[in-house]
Every structure is written in structure tokens, then in C-alpha cells.
Design an enzyme around this catalytic site. Sequence first.
Site, PDB file in Angstrom:
ATOM      1  N   SER A 154     -10.494  32.506  99.387  1.00 16.65           N
ATOM      2  CA  SER A 154      -9.095  32.343  99.782  1.00 16.65           C
ATOM      3  C   SER A 154      -8.210  33.512  99.365  1.00 16.65           C
ATOM      4  O   SER A 154      -7.074  33.607  99.809  1.00 16.65           O
ATOM      5  CB  SER A 154      -8.516  31.048  99.191  1.00 16.65           C
ATOM      6  N   LYS A 192      -4.361  31.553  92.714  1.00 19.08           N
ATOM      7  CA  LYS A 192      -3.513  31.690  93.895  1.00 19.08           C
ATOM      8  C   LYS A 192      -2.285  32.544  93.557  1.00 19.08           C
ATOM      9  O   LYS A 192      -1.943  32.749  92.388  1.00 19.08           O
ATOM     10  CB  LYS A 192      -3.038  30.320  94.384  1.00 19.08           C
TER      11      LYS A 192
END
Length: 233
Positions: A154, A192
Site C-alpha cells: 500500500s 500509512k
Amino acid sequence: MLTQKQLDLLVFINERLQEAGVPPSFEEMKEALDLRSKSGIHRLITALEERGFLRRLPHRARALEIIKLPEALENHARRNQGFSPAVIEGSLGKVKSREAPVEDQRDVISVPVMGRIAAGTPISAIQTQDSTISIPADMLPTGEHFALEVRGDSMVEAGILDGDTVLIHKQNTGETGDIVVALIDREEATLKRLRRKGESIALEAANPAYETRIFGPDRVTVQGKLVGLFRNY
């Protein structure tokens, strides 16, 4: 890295196998972990299988095999002492102040590699120290550091690939745009980019295949900020 529930279940299965020679039933596991449904047990067992700790034997009822156990099962005892899961466990690499003499700054610091972190779907929050990496002290900011092995894709557009090892500066705050280790609901950890939107916190992937997830401020705890990356070729 295992969540507290995953670790609890693994320990419970192992203890039952040691005591009775057979694994517990799903109903017994549900009651032992105080879960509302057996579906939660199925998810935990699947997660343990994916991480290589457990194996289901085909065509046999209640057939579970322990493949391995974490090295530091003593973490399990903390559950009864009000322990809250966190990505950071063990002795962290500590760097001397920048005011230290130049010769001291050239010391090599052993930074603990604390398991794996998800760059994809959040996977875990508790881990044991797997190994260490040696880094010259003058290459690190002042403070405490730890490293994590990345699993998932990701963050590929931020240059972070599956299998990379990220170096994290331990801190409990992050600014908008920082790539952080974030603990969600005190159970799941992920890597993230942090975005603040009013009172909400957004955890943003660097891959268009993943959606940005938005949480209330009480659901996300910053555990550290990305300060470096290592890659084997």
C-alpha cells in the site's frame, strides 16, 4: 507480530494441547477469549495460519497443529496487568544527544527489529524482537528507534516495498504528511501517511488500490515516525 487476541488464542490452544493432547473446540475458544461469536475465532485462526504459527489439518475435526510459538510468551502475562497492545516492545535503540563528542556519535547503535508491520490491511500490534540492525549513531536523530519489516504494497508510491525494513523514530505525535506507525483501536498496526482533517485522522495509502481510512482521534495512536528504509537486492 501478533495482536493480543491472536496471542491469547495461540497460548490457549497450546496449553490445551499440552494438557489434554487435543485442541479445544471452537466453543471453548470463544468462551476463553470472551468473544461473541465463533466467526471471530475463525478469523483469528486464519490470521495465525497466515503468520505461520498454526496449521489446520484437513479432513479432521478439531485438528490444529502448533507450528511455532513467539519467543517472548511472557508478554501474554501482561494481559492480566492492564497491558495495552503497542507496536513497540522490548529494549529500543537509544541514541545519545547531538551534544555528545564527535567520537561518541560515530558509535554503532543496535536497533531492534520488532517484527512486521502492514503496508496494506492492518495486521498486528504486538511482537517480539526478532533481530537487530547496526546503524552508525550519527545517522540517526536523537531519541529511541526501532525497525519493522514491511508486509504489503500500500505504500509503493512512497518508495516503500514489500520486504523492506523501515526505521522508525519512537514518538507519539505526527504531523500531516508524515509516514507513521499507527495503532488502530489499540489492536491493529499499520504503516500509512498521516493526514489530519479537522478532528478526524486519515491514514492514507500510497497506492490507488487502497482507500484512505478516516478515524476519530481517540481511535488512532501514533507509535513512531518513518526516518529511514533498508532494502535487500
